[in-house]
Scaffold this active site. Structure first.
Site, PDB file in Angstrom:
ATOM      1  N   ARG A  95       0.832  -1.200   0.000  1.00 49.37           N
ATOM      2  CA  ARG A  95       0.000   0.000   0.000  1.00 49.37           C
ATOM      3  C   ARG A  95       0.869   1.253   0.000  1.00 49.37           C
ATOM      4  O   ARG A  95       1.862   1.332   0.729  1.00 49.37           O
ATOM      5  CB  ARG A  95      -0.906   0.005   1.237  1.00 49.37           C
ATOM      6  CG  ARG A  95      -1.816  -1.215   1.217  1.00 49.37           C
ATOM      7  CD  ARG A  95      -2.858  -1.179   2.260  1.00 49.37           C
ATOM      8  NE  ARG A  95      -3.647  -2.399   2.175  1.00 49.37           N
ATOM      9  CZ  ARG A  95      -4.632  -2.715   3.003  1.00 49.37           C
ATOM     10  NH1 ARG A  95      -4.962  -1.879   3.967  1.00 49.37           N
ATOM     11  NH2 ARG A  95      -5.297  -3.832   2.853  1.00 49.37           N
ATOM     12  N   ARG A 155       1.902   0.861  10.228  1.00 46.84           N
ATOM     13  CA  ARG A 155       1.529   1.348   8.901  1.00 46.84           C
ATOM     14  C   ARG A 155       2.719   1.218   7.959  1.00 46.84           C
ATOM     15  O   ARG A 155       3.609   2.062   7.955  1.00 46.84           O
ATOM     16  CB  ARG A 155       1.052   2.804   9.000  1.00 46.84           C
ATOM     17  CG  ARG A 155       0.288   3.316   7.798  1.00 46.84           C
ATOM     18  CD  ARG A 155      -0.259   4.702   8.042  1.00 46.84           C
ATOM     19  NE  ARG A 155      -1.250   4.728   9.104  1.00 46.84           N
ATOM     20  CZ  ARG A 155      -2.542   4.429   8.921  1.00 46.84           C
ATOM     21  NH1 ARG A 155      -2.981   4.134   7.735  1.00 46.84           N
ATOM     22  NH2 ARG A 155      -3.381   4.454   9.930  1.00 46.84           N
ATOM     23  N   GLU A 194      -6.803  -1.036  15.200  1.00 44.67           N
ATOM     24  CA  GLU A 194      -7.391  -1.934  14.205  1.00 44.67           C
ATOM     25  C   GLU A 194      -6.411  -3.031  13.798  1.00 44.67           C
ATOM     26  O   GLU A 194      -5.254  -2.769  13.465  1.00 44.67           O
ATOM     27  CB  GLU A 194      -7.789  -1.132  12.956  1.00 44.67           C
ATOM     28  CG  GLU A 194      -8.370  -2.005  11.862  1.00 44.67           C
ATOM     29  CD  GLU A 194      -8.571  -1.255  10.551  1.00 44.67           C
ATOM     30  OE1 GLU A 194      -8.589  -0.008  10.564  1.00 44.67           O
ATOM     31  OE2 GLU A 194      -8.694  -1.929   9.515  1.00 44.67           O
ATOM     32  N   SER A 237     -10.480  -6.112   9.631  1.00 45.14           N
ATOM     33  CA  SER A 237     -11.626  -5.391   9.119  1.00 45.14           C
ATOM     34  C   SER A 237     -12.455  -6.420   8.371  1.00 45.14           C
ATOM     35  O   SER A 237     -11.961  -7.054   7.448  1.00 45.14           O
ATOM     36  CB  SER A 237     -11.110  -4.306   8.193  1.00 45.14           C
ATOM     37  OG  SER A 237     -12.168  -3.593   7.663  1.00 45.14           O
ATOM     38  N   ARG A 255       0.753  -6.272  12.532  1.00 46.38           N
ATOM     39  CA  ARG A 255       0.126  -5.694  13.719  1.00 46.38           C
ATOM     40  C   ARG A 255      -0.006  -6.738  14.823  1.00 46.38           C
ATOM     41  O   ARG A 255       0.041  -6.399  16.012  1.00 46.38           O
ATOM     42  CB  ARG A 255      -1.240  -5.093  13.367  1.00 46.38           C
ATOM     43  CG  ARG A 255      -1.075  -3.835  12.517  1.00 46.38           C
ATOM     44  CD  ARG A 255      -2.371  -3.097  12.259  1.00 46.38           C
ATOM     45  NE  ARG A 255      -2.106  -1.923  11.418  1.00 46.38           N
ATOM     46  CZ  ARG A 255      -3.022  -1.010  11.091  1.00 46.38           C
ATOM     47  NH1 ARG A 255      -4.269  -1.134  11.530  1.00 46.38           N
ATOM     48  NH2 ARG A 255      -2.698   0.015  10.333  1.00 46.38           N
TER      49      ARG A 255
END
Length: 452
Positions: free
Chosen positions: A263, A278, A350, A353, A392
């Site tokens: 990403r 991130r 988070e 999802s 994560r």
RNA sequence: GGAGGGGUGGCUGAGUGGUCGAAAGCAGCCGCCUGCUAAGCGGUUGAGGGGACUAAAUCUCCUCCGCGGGUUCGAAUCCCGCCCCCUCCGCCA
């Protein structure tokens, strides 16, 4: 993508959906309706002309066979043909614009979804576990990992750039262990089928799952041949059944896939700049479902629990958040986030999802099924959820399971995947004399001679 | 990268300018028949879109033979470009 027919029949519902998803002014429903009307009126005209061409051409064939001359007809038909061509081009232009506009219309949220402008409207639905009380000042995972020598952000910057990580030794093995642990859980206990797809996909696949055209700047596109690096396994796995008509009796289909995810994180400068939270590249195990329309919301509940089970097995405290209309995303009909407790952030972060897309992706990607051999094809409903984001998860383990001496206790269920290792005390696991294992690793013996 | 071959309905596969949405076989579905099974007989079976209809059913029209253009009154069939697959050679983990 929505059916034009649906928009034509429910224009107010669609306008309301645009508003609820915070896309006011970004989508022109009136223009869509106008184009749809023009398209249909031209279509009926051109179809009459085509009917004429077909019947007259047939007549010409018969006449020629009988040796008659089709006087005047050829000239006349030439004119008809060029008229058809003009109208066809007009229809094509309209359809192109219409199609482009339709790709930007969001999926209406399910009526059960709370209405809200942004993350402030999200609703916590449940919590599991209790954040640990530390008898010492807990460190952030980037410090724990760097001190242990298992995370190396500086060298990653040297060889790639910011937002990359090098995992060393036990750190690298921890990533591999988590991937295997998660996949095994989903396959052996929850009935998912493992898939290992390509990590690059074409543009059609990206459009099929709605990463394109709206989120083009988030993706990495290869210069040479236009491939995209997968931003999530959702893209290759959902597109497995693009342009297919599935047998209804095969549904539901449950797939689990590990892929790295790429990403660009455009627009997130300054956010989560430290650590694993991130990254431009991270590993993820993804759950994807293809289900009967009437079951999809129930399937979403189970999918979310299937993902949460990973955290329960790792004994990591989490909560489940139901996303409100303004925060749930463009393509989703309903979405839950699972957030894990992260001591360095002092809050839940988070880690998964889970979404039900209804028939939105299925219509874009043309994924259908037949209930019985004779029924008409219907669109399936697609769902997906992280089960889980591995980077994560590493961060959460390092932080939640850290000890005062800087070591990290390995969650019990994960130990078999690390050769029984109980504690991470450094980069190396090669010294069984000092490292703690559930079972001491066996000394490598002599290799048996190769038989001929 | 070079040379050659090929992409037709759920599958196999015929079709080189008109009567082809497309032979035939297989598979599927419906019915008949056979004590069960197998076989047999008859019928039937693609997708998308427009219109008629309140809707379903039904009727009707248009489009679709890898994708996009072109030639022609008319294209699965002829021409051009692209994509994909297969075989051989080269290169390569």
């Amino acid at each position: 993508m929505l059916d034009v027919k649906f928009i034509r029949q429910n224009p107010d519902l669609v306008r309301d959906a645009v508003k609820k998803k915070g896309m006011d002014g970004e989508v022109d429903i009136d223009r869509i309706l106008e184009l749809d009307g023009r398209r249909r009126s031209i279509l009926s005209e051109v179809e009459k002309e085509k009917y004429r061409r077909n019947t007259v051409s047939e007549k010409i064939g018969e006449m020629k066979k009988r040796g008659e001359e089709p006087v005047g007809l050829l000239e006349e038909m030439k004119a008809v043909s060029s008229h058809i061509k003009e109208l066809d081009e007009e229809v094509a232009r309209i359809e192109e614009e219409l199609q482009e506009l339709l790709l930007w219309v969001p999926n209406p949220p399910h009526p059960s979804v709370p209405v809200g402008p942004d993350e402030t409207g999200n609703v916590e639905v449940r919590r599991w576990g209790t954040p640990r009380e530390f008898a010492f000042e807990p460190k952030a995972h980037w410090d724990i990992g760097s001190n242990l020598g298992i995370l190396d952000f500086e060298r990653a910057t040297k060889i790639a750039g910011s937002r990359f990580t090098v995992f060393w030794g036990v750190g690298a093995r921890l990533v591999r262990a988590l991937i295997s642990f998660m996949i095994d859980l989903h396959v052996k206990e929850q009935g998912y089928t493992e898939v290992l797809p390509p990590f690059m996909v074409n543009e059609k696949a990206m459009i099929g799952t709605a990463q394109l055209p709206k989120f083009a700047e988030d993706a990495f596109r290869l210069a040479g041949d236009g491939f995209y690096l997968v931003p999530t396994a959702e893209v290759p796995v959902t597109n497995l059944h693009r342009e297919e008509i599935l047998d209804g009796s095969e549904l539901p289909l449950y797939y689990v896939a590990y892929t790295p995810c790429f990403r660009s994180e455009a627009g997130s400068h300054g956010k989560d700049t430290r650590g694993l939270i991130r990254q431009h590249q991270f590993d993820k195990v993804e759950l994807v479902k293809f289900v009967l329309p009437e079951t999809s919301f129930e399937e979403l509940e189970r999918l979310t629990e299937d993902a949460a089970e990973v955290l329960r097995r790792l004994d990591l405290p989490y909560r489940v958040i139901e996303m409100c209309t303004g925060d749930m995303g463009f393509a989703q009909a309903k979405k839950y986030d699972i957030e894990v407790w992260m001591p360095s952030y002092g809050r839940y972060v988070e880690i998964s999802s889970c979404s039900n897309f209804g028939d939105f992706q299925a219509r874009r990607a043309n994924i259908r099924f037949r209930r019985t051999a004779r029924s008409r094809p219907e669109y399936v409903h697609t769902l997906n959820g992280s089960g889980l984001a591995v980077g994560r998860t590493v961060a959460a383990i390092l932080e939640n399971c850290q000890e005062a001496d800087g070591s990290v206790t390995v969650p019990r269920e994960l130990r078999p995947y690390l050769g029984g290792l109980k504690r991470i005390e450094g980069r190396s696991e090669k010294d069984p004399a000092t490292a703690e294992f559930d079972e001491k690793p066996q000394k490598p013996g002599r290799r048996p001679p190769v038989s001929k």
